[in-house]
Design a protein around this motif. Structure first.
Motif, PDB file in Angstrom:
ATOM      1  N   UNK A  74      32.464  19.825  57.894  1.00 14.05           N
ATOM      2  CA  UNK A  74      31.365  20.708  58.271  1.00 14.05           C
ATOM      3  C   UNK A  74      31.733  21.594  59.456  1.00 14.05           C
ATOM      4  N   UNK A  75      32.573  21.085  60.382  1.00 16.65           N
ATOM      5  CA  UNK A  75      33.001  21.926  61.507  1.00 16.65           C
ATOM      6  C   UNK A  75      33.825  23.114  61.015  1.00 16.65           C
ATOM      7  N   UNK A  76      34.720  22.876  60.062  1.00 18.10           N
ATOM      8  CA  UNK A  76      35.566  23.959  59.546  1.00 18.10           C
ATOM      9  C   UNK A  76      34.723  25.016  58.838  1.00 18.10           C
ATOM     10  N   UNK A  77      33.794  24.547  58.002  1.00 19.59           N
ATOM     11  CA  UNK A  77      32.949  25.481  57.255  1.00 19.59           C
ATOM     12  C   UNK A  77      32.107  26.300  58.236  1.00 19.59           C
ATOM     13  N   UNK A  78      31.580  25.631  59.236  1.00 15.21           N
ATOM     14  CA  UNK A  78      30.740  26.292  60.231  1.00 15.21           C
ATOM     15  C   UNK A  78      31.528  27.330  61.029  1.00 15.21           C
ATOM     16  N   UNK A  79      32.712  26.941  61.510  1.00 13.36           N
ATOM     17  CA  UNK A  79      33.567  27.882  62.261  1.00 13.36           C
ATOM     18  C   UNK A  79      33.902  29.104  61.427  1.00 13.36           C
ATOM     19  N   UNK A  80      34.265  28.844  60.148  1.00  9.01           N
ATOM     20  CA  UNK A  80      34.691  29.940  59.271  1.00  9.01           C
ATOM     21  C   UNK A  80      33.564  30.948  59.099  1.00  9.01           C
ATOM     22  N   UNK A  81      32.341  30.449  58.976  1.00  4.27           N
ATOM     23  CA  UNK A  81      31.223  31.371  58.761  1.00  4.27           C
ATOM     24  C   UNK A  81      30.833  32.093  60.040  1.00  4.27           C
ATOM     25  N   UNK A  82      30.729  31.343  61.132  1.00  3.25           N
ATOM     26  CA  UNK A  82      30.289  31.969  62.380  1.00  3.25           C
ATOM     27  C   UNK A  82      31.284  32.997  62.875  1.00  3.25           C
ATOM     28  N   UNK A  83      32.566  32.755  62.663  1.00  2.00           N
ATOM     29  CA  UNK A  83      33.584  33.622  63.262  1.00  2.00           C
ATOM     30  C   UNK A  83      34.226  34.569  62.253  1.00  2.00           C
ATOM     31  N   UNK A 106      37.614  15.553  52.971  1.00  2.00           N
ATOM     32  CA  UNK A 106      37.456  16.784  53.757  1.00  2.00           C
ATOM     33  C   UNK A 106      37.609  17.995  52.832  1.00  2.00           C
ATOM     34  N   UNK A 107      38.671  17.970  52.011  1.00  2.00           N
ATOM     35  CA  UNK A 107      38.900  19.091  51.088  1.00  2.00           C
ATOM     36  C   UNK A 107      37.724  19.232  50.119  1.00  2.00           C
TER      37      UNK A 107
END
Lengths: 122, 187
Positions: A74-83, A106-107
């Motif tokens: 969820x951190x990766x998905x969140x970072x990718x969208x926000x940034x 995770x994948x």
């Protein structure tokens, strides 16, 4: 292209690091490496960061390295969208003793939840 | 990756040992025999995999490319692995392999493949049961496998034989069975 590489320290994530850094050097992507939590990793976070710096230096690639706390998917998905990342890259799975490919949780989470493209590196 | 962190508490026993001759649902006589280590039997197995429908591959195996297929056969026919073939006459039509993670004392990973022409005739069940009987004879107590979650037929088959789900959190379901060590004295 703005690429977010998530690595937790498993062997397939190290393979992904090598391949994504090599590709970045070739095509000039804008790369960020996120070191995420993986309780089953055989390598410590510091070792992974060190390994990442070596890989980047050897390829002459300038990339930000970030230590990411919390649930990796969820951190990766969140970072990718926000940034505004264009792609999330991840290790493409571990291999069992007899050679079966096993895709980790995770994948799976990232594939089902990301709005960006996802690359699983084999 | 390695196998399950936990195995079922209950032991399962009573599996038949090879060699066995069974009649499948189509009336064909199928022999179930342990791989004898010969090049001739290895070539018969390779012929089965060369004829294998890519749609029936599981998690990347058997590999399609000939060089990769040979490398994979080297790995699973190694002497620390256990292999039982199903024969229809001179042709291998099914294969179970048991591959250890790390030496013969470690848990064994199981995989089974049945040629398309011989699927749905009960050969898979007979092969797995026979391979588990053979494994128990050889002292194996822990066997695990992964199977794609949507492959309900396979999951049902493994459950019927006695496998229990040990991890359902990934794409692949992880299942395991505990065998009675047949080499130990029970007196």
């Amino acid at each position: 292209m703005k690429v977010l590489l998530g690595i937790g320290g498993s062997d397939d994530s190290i393979r992904a690091l090598e391949q994504v850094v090599a590709r970045t050097a070739e095509v000039g992507d804008d790369l960020t490496v996120a070191i995420v939590e993986n309780p089953r990793s055989p390598r410590s976070r510091e070792e992974i960061a060190e390994r990442t710096r070596e890989e980047l230096d050897a390829a002459g690639v300038d990339a930000e390295i970030r230590q990411v706390e919390g649930d990796p998917g969820s951190e990766l998905v969140d970072m990718a969208e926000r940034e505004g990342f264009d792609e999330i890259a991840l290790g493409g799975g571990q291999t069992s003793p007899m050679g079966k490919i096993n895709v980790g949780s995770i994948a799976e989470f990232v594939l089902l939840n990301a709005h960006t493209s996802v690359k699983l590196v084999r | 990756m390695t196998g399950p962190e936990r195995y079922p508490d209950d032991h399962t026993d009573g599996f038949p040992s090879p060699p066995r001759t069974v009649e499948d649902a189509e009336g064909r006589t199928i022999e179930l025999r342990v791989y004898d280590g010969s090049d001739a039997e290895r070539e018969a197995l390779q012929a089965m995999y060369e004829a294998f429908d890519p749609a029936d591959r599981a998690q990347g195996i058997p590999p399609s490319r000939p060089s990769k297929l040979r490398g994979w056969l080297d790995r699973i026919l190694d002497e620390d692995c256990f292999n039982v073939f199903a024969w229809d006459g001179d042709d291998v039509v099914g294969h179970v392999t048991l591959v250890p993670e790390n030496g013969t004392e470690s848990p064994y990973e199981l995989a089974i493949f049945v040629l398309q022409s011989h699927q749905g005739a009960g050969i898979g069940t007979a092969l797995i049961e026979t391979a588990l009987g053979y494994g128990a004879e050889q002292g194996i107590t822990q066997v695990w496998l992964t199977v794609e979650r949507w492959n309900r037929a396979a999951v049902g088959l493994y459950e019927k034989i006695g496998f229990e789900t040990t991890d359902a959190e990934s794409f692949e379901l992880e299942m395991a069975i505990r065998l009675d060590d047949q080499t130990e004295s029970t007196g």
